[in-house]
Write a protein that holds these residues in place. Structure first.
Motif, mmCIF file in Angstrom:
data_model
loop_
_atom_site.group_PDB
_atom_site.id
_atom_site.type_symbol
_atom_site.label_atom_id
_atom_site.label_comp_id
_atom_site.label_asym_id
_atom_site.label_seq_id
_atom_site.Cartn_x
_atom_site.Cartn_y
_atom_site.Cartn_z
ATOM 1 N N ASP A 158 25.862 56.426 -41.878
ATOM 2 C CA ASP A 158 26.699 55.479 -42.633
ATOM 3 C C ASP A 158 28.123 55.404 -42.093
ATOM 4 O O ASP A 158 28.733 54.344 -42.107
ATOM 5 N N VAL A 159 28.615 56.517 -41.561
ATOM 6 C CA VAL A 159 29.969 56.459 -41.005
ATOM 7 C C VAL A 159 29.971 55.653 -39.695
ATOM 8 O O VAL A 159 30.896 54.888 -39.411
ATOM 9 N N THR A 162 29.576 51.920 -40.708
ATOM 10 C CA THR A 162 30.790 51.402 -41.333
ATOM 11 C C THR A 162 31.870 51.095 -40.289
ATOM 12 O O THR A 162 32.516 50.053 -40.344
ATOM 13 N N HIS A 163 32.039 51.996 -39.339
ATOM 14 C CA HIS A 163 33.170 51.844 -38.422
ATOM 15 C C HIS A 163 32.839 51.079 -37.155
ATOM 16 O O HIS A 163 33.702 50.482 -36.546
ATOM 17 N N ASP A 184 21.298 59.969 -43.005
ATOM 18 C CA ASP A 184 22.017 58.940 -43.774
ATOM 19 C C ASP A 184 23.519 59.152 -43.720
ATOM 20 O O ASP A 184 24.297 58.212 -43.595
ATOM 21 N N GLN A 185 23.911 60.431 -43.834
ATOM 22 C CA GLN A 185 25.339 60.717 -43.968
ATOM 23 C C GLN A 185 26.078 60.627 -42.639
ATOM 24 O O GLN A 185 27.297 60.469 -42.615
ATOM 25 N N ILE A 186 25.342 60.753 -41.530
ATOM 26 C CA ILE A 186 25.992 60.538 -40.232
ATOM 27 C C ILE A 186 25.961 59.050 -39.900
ATOM 28 O O ILE A 186 26.945 58.483 -39.432
ATOM 29 N N LEU A 237 29.168 65.637 -37.617
ATOM 30 C CA LEU A 237 29.652 64.494 -38.379
ATOM 31 C C LEU A 237 31.111 64.191 -38.034
ATOM 32 O O LEU A 237 31.502 63.035 -37.864
#
Lengths: 325, 321
Positions: free
Chosen positions: B117-118, B121-122, B113-115, B167
């Protein structure tokens, strides 16, 4: 999963302990409910009827362990005896009358207060030091400092009596028969508004404060700084990264509050003559209605235990660190 | 502007607002970081090195405020960007590896999830494409892609730090800022993470701003090293030059306070005293109280950064070209 099963076992044990207490405590109190009832009917009751009553209450007069066995057997059959105050209605039927209304009133108020308070707390912490943060928490804490029944009376006087905008008492218009019609549901909602608002007003400040403080702690965490550095949108950082972590300590409090839902907000129900558990409890105490009291305490206990278990389940769902333990 | 350096910091000032007035945590720091370079920033706790790092992407929260200076990234003024421009700039141009990946990853979200979402987003990719990219990134740092479904607490400290590196590389940024990336790890794992960083730097041609208090670590990597003391840059030189001929007494102290297994045996020397209280900095040189060679001039006049040797500025009254 093993963790949840273990917790469940613990709750079953706690339930048994509370059932046993529920059996012992009334027997420690002076007086005998069946005799009290006999007295209430001023000798109009036949001795046979009195004996039947005694048996229904589990006061069989045998040794304590036999009474206890009878009590447990009745309980598992869902037989809580006969109510004294509402004689000859069964306790389970009397409870069913109040339970739904209390669950509706207190349940909806607790959920709304928690959701609203947490949301406000998140925003207040996010905009720490802003005008929003400087005014709302003190205001809500000020409101929360009033006794909740006093707030209830003020609302009742203001909106119900002076403005005549909302109904003064009961859970629905007594000209309507309970049904799933629109008119009935609307009437229930209208009657719910004032008592629910009084409970929400009294408790929302507490939820807001605790969410705000745990949120402020979380906002200083590295993963929030990291989320900023990742260029994520403020909303995503606020809810997905910060609030999700800040919520965890507050879930426990929410579970506790949920557990006491069936205990009712006794005085709110009295102020609004709301036909819930709290109202029943007062009736039961007034008329020494032991079976009803026992039934009410039993539902409260079970509700607290069930809510605690619900919190455990919720925790496993919300916090991955509790899984696999 | 192909001639503009990757990152150029000019007279950066960061102040913390405290009840007893503003405290200068970073005082007129200037440096340039060229493409492909690894710049080390060294200093004790409280010297302002992390504050500098976070100021570069403007992720400092209150009460810290950037009160002066310029930060130019590929010629663009970061301090003049709007919130939207800033969000697009962050991570795409400049990513971070923070001290303990233990706390840099949210405990309730999976690594994936934490990789992802970035990336989403971008790059406006689909979640599926982002997941594939995330799996590839984990492989790059030597972690089984199946770990995407793991939560941070299920990984060891070293693995978490490598996830942090993966990340940081997600958007292939020209600059990665590593803020004490190995501090929370034991020596063996430290070595493992450092060699991973070195390998990736070669492979991807990264530029790195490497922040640490550990001279021995920074010497393995950095092409140049800047030394921070009490929020000021006191010396800066190419690594070899700095180790061969440190000029500032503080740098000398730092170099004398770690063990080297190469070279002649010598007695370890520490730096006496402790870092100054930034709220009550003495007049003159901030290092004066701990300096064995301080003179009267050091008590009255704050030394400015002067170029002593080629590419070797130092802020000390005691050194002369």
């Amino acid at each position: 999963m093993r963790y949840l099963l273990r917790q469940l076992g613990l709750y079953v044990l706690a339930a048994w302990a509370s059932l046993t207490l529920n059996f012992i405590v009334p027997r420690l109190a002076p007086g005998d409910p069946a005799s009290a009832m006999f007295a209430r009917y001023k000798g109009q009751l036949q001795p046979e009827a009195l004996a039947a009553l005694r048996e229904a209450f589990g006061f069989t007069g045998g040794p304590l362990h036999e009474q206890y066995a009878a009590y447990l057997a009745h309980l598992f059959r869902g037989d809580l005896g006969v109510s004294v105050a509402y004689f000859p209605a069964k306790v389970t039927d009397v409870l069913a009358m109040g339970l739904g209304w209390t669950a509706l009133l207190t349940g909806s108020s607790v959920v709304v207060a928690f959701a609203l308070g947490s949301l406000l707390g998140v925003v207040a912490a996010w905009r720490r030091g802003s005008a929003f943060d400087a005014t709302l928490p003190p205001l809500l804490v000020f409101l929360g400092a009033f006794p909740y029944f006093w707030l209830a009376m003020m609302l009742l006087y203001g909106f119900g009596f002076t403005l005549d905008a909302l109904p003064l008492r009961h859970a629905y218009e007594d000209t309507l028969a309970p049904s799933l019609s629109f008119a009935f549901v609307a009437s229930v909602a209208e009657h719910l508004l004032l008592p629910a608002t009084s409970i929400v007003l009294a408790s929302v400040g507490g939820w807001m404060l605790s969410m705000r403080s745990s949120m402020i702690g979380v906002l200083a965490e590295d993963y929030v700084t990291m989320a900023h550095a990742k260029g994520l949108s403020p909303l995503r950082i606020m809810f997905h990264y910060a609030a999700r972590n800040a919520l965890l300590p507050n879930v426990t409090g929410f579970g506790m509050a949920l557990g006491f839902v069936l205990g009712g907000s006794l005085l709110t129900e009295i102020v609004f003559s709301y036909p819930g558990q709290g109202y029943l409890l007062v009736q039961a105490v007034r008329s020494q209605d032991y079976p009803l009291m026992q039934g009410i305490f039993l539902t409260i206990t079970m509700a607290v235990l069930a809510a605690n278990f619900l919190v455990d389940v919720l925790y496993v769902w919300l916090d991955p660190r509790t899984r696999g333990r | 502007m192909p001639s503009a350096p990757l990152l150029s910091v000019e007279d950066l000032v960061v102040e913390y607002q405290t009840p007893s007035g503003p405290v200068r945590a970073v005082d007129a720091v200037s440096f340039v970081l060229e493409r492909g370079e690894v710049l080390g920033l060294v200093g004790e706790s409280g010297s302002g090195k992390s504050t500098v790092a976070q100021a570069l992407a403007r992720i400092l929260g209150p009460p810290a405020i950037i009160t002066g200076g310029r930060v130019l990234f590929e010629g663009n003024d970061v301090l003049a960007m709007t919130e939207d421009e800033l969000r697009r700039f962050r991570w795409r141009k400049m990513s971070f590896v923070l001290q303990s990946a233990m706390n840099a990853l949210s405990p309730v979200l999976t690594i994936g999830d934490q990789i992802i979402d970035v990336l989403v987003t971008h790059e406006r990719t689909t979640t599926r494409a982002a997941r594939e990219r995330a799996a590839h990134l984990l492989e790059l740092v030597g972690i089984d892609p199946a770990r995407l479904a793991s939560h941070p607490h299920e990984l060891s400290g070293g693995m978490r730090q490598r996830v942090g590196i993966a990340l940081a590389l997600a958007l292939d940024p020209p600059l990665v800022i590593m803020d004490e990336p190995t501090t929370a790890l034991d020596v063996v794992v430290q070595h493992e993470v450092l060699s991973k960083i070195a390998e990736l730097k070669e492979k991807l041609g990264l530029s790195v701003l490497f922040i640490t208090h550990d001279m021995s670590i920074v010497s393995q990597f950095a092409t140049r090293i800047g030394v921070l003391y009490a929020g000021r840059l006191v010396e800066m030189a190419p690594t070899r030059e700095l180790f061969r001929a440190p000029r500032h007494p503080y740098t000398k102290g730092l170099l004398g306070s770690f063990v080297s297994i190469h070279g002649p045996r010598r007695r370890l020397a520490g730096i006496p005293g402790s870092p100054p209280d930034l709220r009550r900095l003495p007049a003159g040189c901030a290092f004066r109280a701990r300096c064995a060679e301080a003179t009267d001039r050091c008590a009255t006049e704050a030394p400015v950064l002067r170029v002593i040797a080629e590419d070797h500025p130092t802020a000390c009254h005691l050194v002369s070209p």
